[in-house]
Motif scaffolding. Structure first.
Motif, PDB file in Angstrom:
ATOM      1  N   LEU A  61     -11.602  28.326   3.511  1.00 24.39           N
ATOM      2  CA  LEU A  61     -10.698  28.928   4.500  1.00 24.39           C
ATOM      3  C   LEU A  61     -11.448  29.276   5.778  1.00 24.39           C
ATOM      4  CD1 LEU A  61      -8.574  31.287   2.198  1.00 24.39           C
ATOM      5  CD2 LEU A  61      -7.824  29.180   3.323  1.00 24.39           C
ATOM      6  N   CYS A  62     -12.672  29.726   5.616  1.00 23.67           N
ATOM      7  CA  CYS A  62     -13.458  30.064   6.804  1.00 23.67           C
ATOM      8  C   CYS A  62     -13.721  28.816   7.648  1.00 23.67           C
ATOM      9  CB  CYS A  62     -14.798  30.705   6.399  1.00 23.67           C
ATOM     10  SG  CYS A  62     -14.608  32.384   5.749  1.00 23.67           S
ATOM     11  N   ILE A  63     -14.071  27.725   7.004  1.00 26.23           N
ATOM     12  CA  ILE A  63     -14.347  26.489   7.747  1.00 26.23           C
ATOM     13  C   ILE A  63     -13.096  26.009   8.468  1.00 26.23           C
ATOM     14  CG2 ILE A  63     -14.973  24.066   7.478  1.00 26.23           C
ATOM     15  CD1 ILE A  63     -16.802  24.944   5.147  1.00 26.23           C
ATOM     16  N   GLY A  64     -11.954  26.001   7.734  1.00 27.95           N
ATOM     17  CA  GLY A  64     -10.714  25.538   8.357  1.00 27.95           C
ATOM     18  C   GLY A  64     -10.298  26.398   9.533  1.00 27.95           C
ATOM     19  N   ASN A  65     -10.365  27.727   9.380  1.00 29.48           N
ATOM     20  CA  ASN A  65      -9.965  28.621  10.476  1.00 29.48           C
ATOM     21  C   ASN A  65     -10.940  28.522  11.649  1.00 29.48           C
ATOM     22  OD1 ASN A  65      -7.506  30.340   9.860  1.00 29.48           O
ATOM     23  ND2 ASN A  65      -8.666  30.659   7.971  1.00 29.48           N
ATOM     24  N   HIS A  66     -12.236  28.372  11.334  1.00 22.45           N
ATOM     25  CA  HIS A  66     -13.214  28.246  12.415  1.00 22.45           C
ATOM     26  C   HIS A  66     -12.994  26.955  13.199  1.00 22.45           C
ATOM     27  CE1 HIS A  66     -17.172  27.276  14.204  1.00 22.45           C
ATOM     28  NE2 HIS A  66     -17.229  28.588  14.406  1.00 22.45           N
ATOM     29  N   ASP A  67     -12.706  25.882  12.488  1.00 18.42           N
ATOM     30  CA  ASP A  67     -12.448  24.622  13.182  1.00 18.42           C
ATOM     31  C   ASP A  67     -11.235  24.724  14.112  1.00 18.42           C
ATOM     32  OD1 ASP A  67     -14.600  23.490  11.915  1.00 18.42           O
ATOM     33  OD2 ASP A  67     -13.398  22.486  10.356  1.00 18.42           O
ATOM     34  N   LEU A  68     -10.188  25.340  13.608  1.00 15.96           N
ATOM     35  CA  LEU A  68      -8.997  25.522  14.461  1.00 15.96           C
ATOM     36  C   LEU A  68      -9.306  26.447  15.628  1.00 15.96           C
ATOM     37  CD1 LEU A  68      -6.139  25.854  11.794  1.00 15.96           C
ATOM     38  CD2 LEU A  68      -6.579  23.939  13.331  1.00 15.96           C
ATOM     39  N   PHE A  69     -10.114  27.482  15.364  1.00 13.99           N
ATOM     40  CA  PHE A  69     -10.501  28.393  16.435  1.00 13.99           C
ATOM     41  C   PHE A  69     -11.249  27.649  17.542  1.00 13.99           C
ATOM     42  CE2 PHE A  69     -13.586  31.313  18.348  1.00 13.99           C
ATOM     43  CZ  PHE A  69     -12.758  32.359  18.744  1.00 13.99           C
ATOM     44  N   MET A  70     -12.160  26.792  17.155  1.00 13.65           N
ATOM     45  CA  MET A  70     -12.917  26.043  18.146  1.00 13.65           C
ATOM     46  C   MET A  70     -12.039  24.985  18.831  1.00 13.65           C
ATOM     47  SD  MET A  70     -15.724  27.598  18.034  1.00 13.65           S
ATOM     48  CE  MET A  70     -16.653  26.560  19.153  1.00 13.65           C
ATOM     49  N   ARG A  71     -11.118  24.390  18.101  1.00 13.79           N
ATOM     50  CA  ARG A  71     -10.233  23.378  18.676  1.00 13.79           C
ATOM     51  C   ARG A  71      -9.340  23.983  19.766  1.00 13.79           C
ATOM     52  NH1 ARG A  71      -6.044  20.038  14.978  1.00 13.79           N
ATOM     53  NH2 ARG A  71      -7.996  19.244  14.070  1.00 13.79           N
ATOM     54  N   ARG A  72      -8.890  25.226  19.533  1.00 14.96           N
ATOM     55  CA  ARG A  72      -8.014  25.872  20.530  1.00 14.96           C
ATOM     56  C   ARG A  72      -8.735  26.078  21.858  1.00 14.96           C
ATOM     57  NH1 ARG A  72      -7.224  29.486  16.030  1.00 14.96           N
ATOM     58  NH2 ARG A  72      -5.417  28.804  14.804  1.00 14.96           N
ATOM     59  N   ARG A  73     -10.054  26.197  21.780  1.00 17.69           N
ATOM     60  CA  ARG A  73     -10.810  26.498  22.965  1.00 17.69           C
ATOM     61  C   ARG A  73     -11.439  25.263  23.606  1.00 17.69           C
ATOM     62  NH1 ARG A  73      -9.682  30.290  19.923  1.00 17.69           N
ATOM     63  NH2 ARG A  73      -9.632  32.485  20.569  1.00 17.69           N
ATOM     64  N   LYS A  74     -11.056  24.114  23.112  1.00 18.74           N
ATOM     65  CA  LYS A  74     -11.521  22.856  23.686  1.00 18.74           C
ATOM     66  C   LYS A  74     -10.346  22.162  24.361  1.00 18.74           C
ATOM     67  CE  LYS A  74     -15.183  21.941  20.270  1.00 18.74           C
ATOM     68  NZ  LYS A  74     -15.650  21.002  19.227  1.00 18.74           N
TER      69      LYS A  74
END
Length: 552
Positions: A292-305
């Motif tokens: 869950l941490c990996i998935g949420n972190h990836d989405l977090f970074m995607r939102r900021r790209k």
């Protein structure tokens, strides 16, 4: 190629049942399929393109686990059942639902899942907010509020509020429905997708929204804590407080997350910061937390790209779809407004028609009543005319009677005057008669006295004559045959004549007196009779005067 050869080449399959929040689907999967193959099949069946938010969840040994995309389905630790059941649920939550949820199906699935979590009390919500959220859920399900269609009790079979809220307040189901309907009536004109989005925008501000909680211990002494993973980072909570975290690690401040057996380590980006370590009850829990941490972190970074071409296309399509839906909604709203206006106009016309029909009916009834009244009035007029004629006749008769009475009155007055005159004359006659009677009585007395005196004188004279005769002619008695007697008779002829004359006068006087007395008595009797007649006539005249007064 034979049919038998074709049958040998067909791959082996197994059945899978996919359960969404509001539906169930069954698929046949090939034995070699990975988790991503099944997941893509489900997404294609749903028409879902924003696949990164969702996953396939199953329960094994009382623990919820997500199907791994890169491993074969049958190689994973899944339930041994036929068909194999998976729940298609949102695995990761957006930070801002209005910006990140592009497809309507994505938004609808999130709405259903968040609504179920609130009703199941997995997400805490205040009673006031639950009523508002329930009103948006009703708007999304039933459309605009119509008091003619949505009668009291139409929400009786809908689950809209958590049981905790129902237990907290001593309100009946009708009272709750009234409160929800009051908010629901204010959402008029909001489309289903807009109502669901408003629901999610309120829900995303709740403290427990999108947080996955796991029991952990900060050290080996098993100090109980809760670790929460959401779209913004990792949060540490006390066991009795899931609202306010004791400590938080945002994704931008985390450098690395790793686990070793039951120990999980969070390394901040700042190397000087303290490394946070905690222990979980099972290795599987650490793997799930890390996943869950990996998935949420990836989405977090995607939102900021910068968005990828696919995301840009999806956003453009979403904007076009929203614009199209907006125009469609506006068109539908205009049509609905026009339809409502037409319906109102129709209702007004129907009401007016009914009113006119009612007025016409009332006019007809009034006309009938008028005709009946006219006929009645005609009858009354005829009766009145007859009565008028009768009254005129009676008036003429009364006038004749009045004239007759006047004449009678005049006659009565004249007769009365005559009778009074006669009475006066009678009284005068009576007075005269009384006076005459008195005079005659006096005369009679005088005559009686004179008669008595005359008789007394006659008696005396006779006595004297007898005495003289006896003295002078004593033998006349004894010798009546002698001539001397004739001579004596001759001598007394002159005296005898005188005596006879005097007797005759006395008799005549007595007879006259008696006759006058009888005449007087006769006249008195006649006068009394006349008086009685006059009294009777006067009494009759008085009665006629009284009757004529009553007639007048």
């Amino acid at each position: 190629m034979s049919i038998r050869g074709l049958k040998k080449k067909q791959p082996k399959t197994f059945k899978v049942k996919i359960i969404t929040v509001d539906a169930e689907m069954e698929f046949s999967c090939e034995m070699k399929w990975k988790g991503k193959d099944l997941f893509d099949l489900v997404c294609r069946a749903l028409g879902l393109r924003e696949t990164w938010f969702f996953g396939l969840q199953y329960t094994i040994k009382g623990m919820c686990t997500w199907l791994k995309m890169d491993k074969k389905v049958l190689d994973q630790e899944i339930p041994k059942e036929d068909p194999i059941s998976f729940h298609f649920l949102a695995k990761f939550y957006p930070e801002k639902v209005e910006e990140e949820l592009l497809q309507e199906i994505t938004q609808h699935l999130f709405f259903l899942q968040v609504k179920k979590q609130i009703l199941d009390e997995e997400i805490y919500c205040s009673p006031e907010a639950t009523v508002l959220l329930a009103s948006y859920a009703v708007q999304a399900k039933y459309g605009d509020y119509d008091p003619n269609f949505h009668e009291p009790g139409f929400l009786a079979h809908d689950e809209l509020l958590p049981k905790r809220v129902l237990r907290q307040y001593q309100l009946t189901a009708e009272m709750w429905e009234e409160k929800i309907t009051a908010w629901y009536a204010e959402h008029r004109g909001i489309a289903r997708d807009e109502a669901e989005m408003n629901y999610l925008k309120i829900a995303q501000d709740l403290e427990m929204y999108g947080v996955n909680y796991f029991p952990i211990a900060q050290n080996k002494n098993h100090t109980d804590l809760l670790l929460g993973v959401d779209a913004k980072g990792i949060h540490i909570y006390s066991i009795n407080n899931r609202f306010s975290p004791n400590k938080s690690f945002e994704w931008s401040a985390i450098r690395n997350i790793s686990y070793s057996e039951k120990e999980l380590t969070i390394k901040p980006l700042d190397k000087k910061a303290e490394v946070f370590k905690f222990f979980s009850s099972q290795l599987k829990v650490n793997k799930l937390i890390l996943q869950l941490c990996i998935g949420n972190h990836d989405l977090f970074m995607r939102r900021r790209k910068v968005d990828s071409i696919e995301i840009q296309q999806m956003k453009a399509q979403a904007r076009e779809e929203k614009a199209r839906k907006k125009m469609e909604n506006q068109r539908l709203a205009r049509e609905k407004q026009l339809r409502e206006e037409a319906e109102r106009a129709k209702e007004e016309l129907e009401r007016r028609l009914f009113q006119l029909e009612d007025e016409a009916r009332q006019a007809n009834e009034a006309l009938l009543r008028s005709q009946e009244a006219a006929e009645l009035l005609a009858e009354k007029a005829q009766i009145a005319e007859e009565e008028a004629k009768l009254l005129a006749q009676n008036a003429a008769e009364a006038e004749q009677e009045r004239q007759r009475l006047e004449i009678t009155a005049l006659k009565t007055k004249e007769e009365k005057r005559l009778m009074e005159q006669k009475m006066r004359e009678a009284e005068l006659i009576a007075v005269k008669l009384v006076k005459e009677s008195d005079r005659r009585a006096k005369e009679a007395e005088h005559l009686k006295q004179d008669l008595h005196e005359a008789r007394e004188a006659e008696r005396k004279t006779k006595q004297k004559l007898l005495d003289i005769t006896r003295l002078n002619y004593p033998h006349m008695v004894k010798y009546p045959q002698y001539s001397p007697a004739d001579t004596r008779d001759a001598n007394f002829d002159k005296g005898s004549v005188k005596l006879d004359l005097k007797d005759i006068d006395l008799k005549r006087l007595s007879f006259e007196i008696e006759r006058e007395r009888l005449d007087y008595l006769e006249k008195s009797r006649k006068f009394e009779d006349r008086l009685k007649e006059l009294k009777s006539e006067i009494h009759a005249l008085k009665l006629e005067e009284k009757q004529s007064g009553l007639y007048s």
